[in-house]
Structure formats: C-alpha cells, structure tokens
Design a protein around this motif. Structure first.
Motif, PDB file in Angstrom:
ATOM      1  N   TYR A 289       0.803  -1.225   0.000  1.00  0.00           N
ATOM      2  CA  TYR A 289       0.000   0.000   0.000  1.00  0.00           C
ATOM      3  C   TYR A 289       0.836   1.276   0.000  1.00  0.00           C
ATOM      4  CZ  TYR A 289      -4.576  -2.084   0.258  1.00  0.00           C
ATOM      5  OH  TYR A 289      -5.720  -2.751  -0.060  1.00  0.00           O
ATOM      6  N   THR A 290       2.161   1.159   0.175  1.00  0.00           N
ATOM      7  CA  THR A 290       2.974   2.374   0.088  1.00  0.00           C
ATOM      8  C   THR A 290       2.952   2.933  -1.326  1.00  0.00           C
ATOM      9  OG1 THR A 290       4.931   0.997  -0.283  1.00  0.00           O
ATOM     10  CG2 THR A 290       4.517   1.757   1.968  1.00  0.00           C
ATOM     11  N   LEU A 291       2.622   2.095  -2.326  1.00  0.00           N
ATOM     12  CA  LEU A 291       2.475   2.598  -3.688  1.00  0.00           C
ATOM     13  C   LEU A 291       1.288   3.549  -3.805  1.00  0.00           C
ATOM     14  CD1 LEU A 291       3.109  -0.623  -5.815  1.00  0.00           C
ATOM     15  CD2 LEU A 291       4.660   1.291  -5.486  1.00  0.00           C
ATOM     16  N   LEU A 292       0.382   3.474  -2.853  1.00  0.00           N
ATOM     17  CA  LEU A 292      -0.800   4.331  -2.884  1.00  0.00           C
ATOM     18  C   LEU A 292      -0.641   5.566  -2.005  1.00  0.00           C
ATOM     19  CD1 LEU A 292      -3.591   1.600  -2.541  1.00  0.00           C
ATOM     20  CD2 LEU A 292      -2.467   2.435  -4.606  1.00  0.00           C
ATOM     21  N   GLY A 293       0.509   5.698  -1.364  1.00  0.00           N
ATOM     22  CA  GLY A 293       0.717   6.851  -0.490  1.00  0.00           C
ATOM     23  C   GLY A 293       0.199   6.634   0.910  1.00  0.00           C
ATOM     24  N   ILE A 294      -0.099   5.383   1.271  1.00  0.00           N
ATOM     25  CA  ILE A 294      -0.601   5.062   2.601  1.00  0.00           C
ATOM     26  C   ILE A 294       0.528   4.423   3.398  1.00  0.00           C
ATOM     27  CG2 ILE A 294      -2.272   3.696   3.913  1.00  0.00           C
ATOM     28  CD1 ILE A 294      -4.091   3.820   1.458  1.00  0.00           C
ATOM     29  N   GLY A 295       0.729   4.887   4.616  1.00  0.00           N
ATOM     30  CA  GLY A 295       1.830   4.384   5.432  1.00  0.00           C
ATOM     31  C   GLY A 295       2.957   5.390   5.475  1.00  0.00           C
ATOM     32  N   GLU A 376     -17.015  10.262   3.795  1.00  0.00           N
ATOM     33  CA  GLU A 376     -17.669   9.421   2.785  1.00  0.00           C
ATOM     34  C   GLU A 376     -16.798   8.193   2.480  1.00  0.00           C
ATOM     35  OE1 GLU A 376     -19.499   9.706  -1.752  1.00  0.00           O
ATOM     36  OE2 GLU A 376     -18.286  11.336  -0.939  1.00  0.00           O
ATOM     37  N   VAL A 377     -15.490   8.402   2.359  1.00  0.00           N
ATOM     38  CA  VAL A 377     -14.567   7.296   2.082  1.00  0.00           C
ATOM     39  C   VAL A 377     -14.606   6.282   3.223  1.00  0.00           C
ATOM     40  CG1 VAL A 377     -12.132   6.670   1.836  1.00  0.00           C
ATOM     41  CG2 VAL A 377     -13.045   8.623   0.570  1.00  0.00           C
ATOM     42  N   ILE A 378     -14.505   6.781   4.458  1.00  0.00           N
ATOM     43  CA  ILE A 378     -14.500   5.894   5.622  1.00  0.00           C
ATOM     44  C   ILE A 378     -15.795   5.091   5.694  1.00  0.00           C
ATOM     45  CG2 ILE A 378     -14.635   5.859   8.143  1.00  0.00           C
ATOM     46  CD1 ILE A 378     -11.834   6.213   7.195  1.00  0.00           C
ATOM     47  N   ASN A 379     -16.943   5.740   5.574  1.00  0.00           N
ATOM     48  CA  ASN A 379     -18.227   5.054   5.693  1.00  0.00           C
ATOM     49  C   ASN A 379     -18.429   4.036   4.574  1.00  0.00           C
ATOM     50  OD1 ASN A 379     -18.953   6.452   8.013  1.00  0.00           O
ATOM     51  ND2 ASN A 379     -19.913   8.134   6.867  1.00  0.00           N
ATOM     52  N   SER A 380     -18.019   4.407   3.365  1.00  0.00           N
ATOM     53  CA  SER A 380     -18.182   3.498   2.239  1.00  0.00           C
ATOM     54  C   SER A 380     -17.308   2.255   2.417  1.00  0.00           C
ATOM     55  CB  SER A 380     -17.815   4.220   0.936  1.00  0.00           C
ATOM     56  OG  SER A 380     -17.943   3.358  -0.169  1.00  0.00           O
ATOM     57  N   LEU A 381     -16.051   2.449   2.806  1.00  0.00           N
ATOM     58  CA  LEU A 381     -15.155   1.315   3.039  1.00  0.00           C
ATOM     59  C   LEU A 381     -15.651   0.457   4.200  1.00  0.00           C
ATOM     60  CD1 LEU A 381     -11.640   2.993   2.615  1.00  0.00           C
ATOM     61  CD2 LEU A 381     -12.613   1.205   1.173  1.00  0.00           C
ATOM     62  N   PHE A 404      -7.752   4.059   7.962  1.00  0.00           N
ATOM     63  CA  PHE A 404      -8.671   4.462   9.027  1.00  0.00           C
ATOM     64  C   PHE A 404      -7.920   5.177  10.148  1.00  0.00           C
ATOM     65  CE2 PHE A 404     -12.626   1.513   8.533  1.00  0.00           C
ATOM     66  CZ  PHE A 404     -12.753   1.933   7.214  1.00  0.00           C
ATOM     67  N   ARG A 405      -6.791   4.612  10.540  1.00  0.00           N
ATOM     68  CA  ARG A 405      -6.041   5.217  11.649  1.00  0.00           C
ATOM     69  C   ARG A 405      -5.505   6.594  11.233  1.00  0.00           C
ATOM     70  NH1 ARG A 405      -6.088   1.394  15.376  1.00  0.00           N
ATOM     71  NH2 ARG A 405      -5.513  -0.783  14.924  1.00  0.00           N
ATOM     72  N   GLU A 406      -4.996   6.698  10.011  1.00  0.00           N
ATOM     73  CA  GLU A 406      -4.434   7.975   9.563  1.00  0.00           C
ATOM     74  C   GLU A 406      -5.511   9.045   9.424  1.00  0.00           C
ATOM     75  OE1 GLU A 406      -2.214   7.144   6.021  1.00  0.00           O
ATOM     76  OE2 GLU A 406      -0.563   6.211   7.120  1.00  0.00           O
ATOM     77  N   LEU A 407      -6.771   8.628   9.271  1.00  0.00           N
ATOM     78  CA  LEU A 407      -7.881   9.577   9.185  1.00  0.00           C
ATOM     79  C   LEU A 407      -8.618   9.719  10.522  1.00  0.00           C
ATOM     80  CD1 LEU A 407      -9.321   8.742   5.634  1.00  0.00           C
ATOM     81  CD2 LEU A 407      -7.754  10.574   6.288  1.00  0.00           C
ATOM     82  N   GLY A 408      -8.003   9.190  11.597  1.00  0.00           N
ATOM     83  CA  GLY A 408      -8.537   9.390  12.937  1.00  0.00           C
ATOM     84  C   GLY A 408      -9.657   8.456  13.343  1.00  0.00           C
ATOM     85  N   GLU A 409      -9.767   7.295  12.694  1.00  0.00           N
ATOM     86  CA  GLU A 409     -10.858   6.353  12.988  1.00  0.00           C
ATOM     87  C   GLU A 409     -10.300   5.068  13.606  1.00  0.00           C
ATOM     88  OE1 GLU A 409     -13.990   6.846  12.801  1.00  0.00           O
ATOM     89  OE2 GLU A 409     -14.132   8.707  11.627  1.00  0.00           O
ATOM     90  N   ASP A 410      -9.657   5.203  14.776  1.00  0.00           N
ATOM     91  CA  ASP A 410      -9.056   4.034  15.434  1.00  0.00           C
ATOM     92  C   ASP A 410     -10.108   3.006  15.854  1.00  0.00           C
ATOM     93  OD1 ASP A 410      -6.284   4.547  15.355  1.00  0.00           O
ATOM     94  OD2 ASP A 410      -6.497   6.068  16.911  1.00  0.00           O
TER      95      ASP A 410
END
Length: 559
Positions: A289-295, A376-381, A404-410
């Motif tokens: 997922y680092t290819l997607l800019g996550i992490g 919207e992204v969080i709820n949809s996922l 989720f964690r990076e967007l504050g949804e622990d």
C-alpha cells in the motif's frame, strides 16, 4: 520516419533493377533486422523482388575481406525460398552452379572430391566470381571483427554495386562507437539512407502477430510504457501466449491483470539495470500500500519517480497472483499448479467485488478524486468491508486499517480487525504471519497481535498427527507447528508411526527426521528429530522386517 514510409522505400528499392546501396539506421533493439526480413518476405510474396538470388550476412566476428566474400557466397539462396535460412543444400547448389559456370575444364580442380570436401582454396578464390546481380543484406556492421575495417567493407560494397551489379542493404545501429569511417565514406557509397525510428505502437505492430491473443490490449499496454525494443516485445508476446490458456474459466479481469503485470514486469526486469528511470522489479514486487501513499515508509526521490510511472500505468498493488507472474518473467515459464491456485483465489475475490457495494468500488472514492470526502470514504469502506470481508486479503485489511487510523478512525480500525477474524476463523492459515507477511507489508501492530493470538491459540490445540498431516499436504511448517511436535513424546510418535498406513507414513517419518538435519537446527528442531528417532528404534526392535523398514530412513538401529 514512419514504418509505412520505410516499407514503401524498401519495396521501391527491391522492385528496381538499378544497382543501389541502401542503409537502414536506427537504435539498437528497435527491430531493424526483424522488419527488414518481414518486409522482404512480404515483397517476395507480392512479386516485387527483381533479383533472382539473395544473401544475408552478419558481419559479427568476421575478420577479413576474404571471409566476408566467401560468407556472401555461402549464404546465397534462390528468391523463391526467401524466408528460410541458408543450408547445406543451398550451399551444394551454389557450389555446383559455380563449377558448372566455370566450364568442363574446371572439374579437374575438384575431381575425386565429394561436394562437401570441395571447400578448397580454389573454390574460395573463384566463389566471388559468381556474385552477380544478387540482393545482399549486410547486418551488424558495428560488430565486425577487429581485423576488418569499415572502409574496406564499404569498398567491397561499392565494388559489388559497380562491377557486380548487386543491390546491397546495410543495417547498422545508430549512435554506436566505431562507425566513424562509415560517416566519412557514406557519401561515396550510400545511395539511400533511411532513419528507422518507429514509435512504440509501430514497434508493437512489428513484433506482435495479429493472431497474438488479445492483440489490441497488449499493443495498448506496451505502447503506454513506450516499449520499442523488439526482443522485449517478443518476450512479452511469448509469456502472454503461455499464460492466457491458464486463465480460461476465470473472470476476464484475471487475464487482463496477468497481461497488465506481464508487460510491466518484463519491461522492468530486462531494462531497469541499464536505465535507472525504469522501476526495478524488486521495488514493485516488494511494495504494497505504500504505492498508494498510505503508510509512513520513506521513499527516495528516484522511487517517487518510479511511483509516478506506476500510477500512470494504473498499477496500484502487487498481490499473490502478481508474484507468480513475476516469477515467470524471471524463469521464462509458469508453474501451472501454482498459477491456478493463486488465480482461483483472486477469482473468488473478483466475484465478491462485483457485488453492488463491493470493496473495490468503495476504494474508488479514495483513488478517483481530490475531494475533501474523508467521511464518505471511511463510511463506504466500512460498510463494504462488512459485506465482503470473507474475500478480502490480510494485505487489503492492513491497508484499510492503516487508512482508518491515519484519518482518525481508530475505533473503526479495531472493529474491522475483529470482524475479519470472526468471519475468517475457519481458515486458520489466514492468520499465519510467517506466511502472509513475507515482505513486511502487514504492519499494523494491533492486527499483528490479534492475528498471532488467534493463530497460536488454534495451532497449539492441534495434535501431532494433525500437524504432520498439514505438512504432508504442503501447507508448510511454522514455529507453532514445531512447538507441537517438540512436545510430542516418544511413545506418541511410536503410536503415530505404527497406526499410520499408506503414503503419509513416509512423509510423517521424513518430516520429523529432517528437522535434525537442518544446517542451523534449533534445539527445538533437534528434539523433534531425537524423539522421532527413538520411536523408530523401538519399532525396529520388534521384528526383522521392521528393522529393515526403519533402516531405509537412514536411522541407526543402535542407540
């Protein structure tokens, strides 16, 4: 210059009776030789070649003019068999024609010698006399032997044109060192010089047959990466032809993924070492997922450029099927059983992902815009995950948890980990971190802790027989499996070996003994081998026939 223009010029050159010299220059690997041969055969099929005979000569390693002259003679074939290679039969025909052309008196030169033994200085000396009105292709000018000068080659070319009325084509790599004499003398020798600079789409058209599976899609993929090297394109074509029959019966996305990855991996594997702008295959296959800019993994400036290339190619993630494809790129072949296994697993995920609110559709909200739509992204996922978690891989789970964690949804991150474990608890190997985390992409600490806990709790409840059955079915070993076997007593091993009848018996015995044969065997592994050996010695003491059965496993009967 476009391929069509070059083709038209070649056809015009071939259909003229005028002795001329044509040079075709282009970068290494773009298909000059391949195209020349292809256009030559096409022209021949349309009756456009005026010359009755043709000779193709590579100057690679040729060190003298005499060798050069004789090689031209040696490779002459008749026009009607253009497309085949010179052979013993064509050479015999050339030699017989030469002898006959010299007249009856010449036979005294060769009397008593069979045709194959007629490779005498006399033949070599007079063979050049027969080279009249021939179409000659001279390839690899820059790869000639060190003792042969280009100016001498061009001098012979001029002689062949002026005195022997031949038509000559020179194929040479533009930009190569050692071609200074060509540049110096070309004005005196060359009548036509074509710049062979095909665009990627033209290179694909040259390399691929229209009968190649998924021709249009394959051409689009190679063009998008600007691949112009014909050898690389032919490798891609071969691997695609091998792989597509293996995808029959699966969703169409499977074959497209295989082609998409094959093109990228072949390009990277064979060209990245000579061009640092091209991503290395290791970089691609070792990333998740680092290819997607996550992490938070750091990437250097070069790797950032590589990521941009991958994103423009619409390559976002390396999965288990991709790893099988990457292995085939390196080896040149597919292991069918392994391919089918990974493709089947991915196919199940694809079927699930096609539901109305699929997990992949939910991820599109993340990929396809720069809108401020985190909720919207969080709820949809989150909603999609609950419906599709049965088909989601641990790597995808880790990526979702990380986002989720990076967007504050622990809380939601923890919830989907628990939901995943509950829905996948019957597939215990899903939680085996040694297997699923080969590249370290699964890195959420809560996920790792919970996976290890569920896996360890389950594995320790297995009996030694169950563990050995797992290994026999090639599910692999693990530290937990070794722990179970190390705690198994000698008497328990005795009962397992005595009660087992069939092919699994040999697997059970050899599995236990091999633990003690590892170069850096741990104390736990040595203990497994020691206890199994003691059990086998007990069995050997029971009868003469069992003594022989045990000895075949390499066990010393004496303790």
């Amino acid at each position: 210059m476009s391929i069509e223009v070059i083709k038209d010029q070649i056809f015009h050159f071939l259909s003229s009776e005028q002795p001329e010299v044509m040079a075709i220059k282009g970068e290494w690997g773009v298909g000059k030789t391949f195209s020349w041969k292809k256009f030559l055969q096409e022209a021949n099929s349309k009756g456009k070649i005026k010359s009755d005979r043709y000779s193709y000569v590579s100057l690679f390693g040729i060190n003298s003019l005499d060798s050069f002259k004789y090689t031209i003679f040696e490779n002459v074939i008749k026009r009607d068999i253009i497309g085949t290679e010179a052979s013993i039969e064509t050479f015999k025909s050339n030699t017989t024609s030469l002898i006959e052309s010299l007249g009856r008196n010449s036979f005294s030169l060769f009397r008593g010698a069979p045709i194959i033994k007629s490779l005498t200085p006399a033949i070599e000396a007079v063979s050049f006399l027969s080279l009249n009105n021939i179409l000659i292709c001279i390839d690899d000018l820059e790869r000639k032997g060190k003792s042969l000068d280009i100016k001498d080659v061009l001098g012979l070319v001029s002689l062949l044109k002026e005195q022997k009325k031949c038509k000559i084509v020179l194929l040479l790599n533009d930009g190569e060192t050692g071609l200074e004499d060509y540049e110096k003398y070309r004005e005196k020798v060359i009548d036509i010089e074509l710049a062979f600079t095909p665009v990627p789409a033209e290179c694909a058209s040259i390399a691929f047959s229209e009968k190649t599976p998924n021709y249009s899609r394959l051409k689009d993929l190679t063009t998008s990466l600007d691949i112009r090297n014909i050898r690389i394109l032919k490798r891609i074509e071969r691997l695609v032809t091998l792989s597509l029959p293996l995808t029959e019966g699966f969703e169409p996305e499977i074959s497209d993924q295989v082609m998409h990855s094959l093109v990228l991996y072949t390009w990277c594997y064979f060209l990245s070492k000579s061009n640092e702008e091209i991503p290395s295959l290791e970089f691609i296959t070792n990333k998740g997922y680092t290819l997607l800019g996550i992490g938070d993994e750091d990437v250097n400036e070069q790797q950032k450029k590589w990521q941009t290339i991958l994103q423009s190619y619409n390559y976002t993630l390396t999965d288990e099927l991709d790893l099988v494809v990457a292995k085939a790129v390196k080896t040149g072949y597919f292991i069918e059983e392994e391919f089918i296994l990974k493709a089947s697993k991915k196919n199940q995920q694809l079927i699930a992902s096609k539901s109305e609110n699929s997990f992949s559709d939910a991820w599109r909200l993340y990929h396809d815009s720069f809108n401020d739509n985190a909720d919207e992204v969080i709820n949809s996922l989150y909603e999609s995950f609950k419906k599709n978690c049965k088909y989601i891989t641990p790597l995808n789970l880790n990526g979702t948890v990380t986002l989720f964690r990076e967007l504050g949804e622990d809380d939601k991150a923890s919830e989907i980990i628990d939901l995943y474990i509950e829905n996948r608890k019957n597939d215990i190997e899903t939680f085996n971190m040694e297997e699923i985390n080969l590249f370290g992409d699964v890195n959420d600490q809560e996920l790792i802790t919970k996976f290890n806990k569920i896996y360890n709790q389950t594995i320790v409840t297995k009996t030694a027989r169950q563990v050995l059955e797992d290994i026999a079915e090639k599910r692999g070993s693990s530290k937990n499996a070794e722990m179970v076997l190390a705690k198994t007593s000698v008497d328990e091993y005795y009962e397992i070996f005595k009660s087992e009848v069939g092919r699994n018996l040999s697997s059970f015995v050899t599995t236990c003994l091999k633990f003690g044969q590892f170069v850096n065997a741990t104390e736990q592994q040595k203990e497994i081998s020691r206890r199994a050996t003691e059990a086998l010695r007990k069995i050997s003491a029971e009868s003469e026939i069992n003594k022989r059965r045990v000895k075949k496993f390499g066990v010393s009967i004496e303790g």
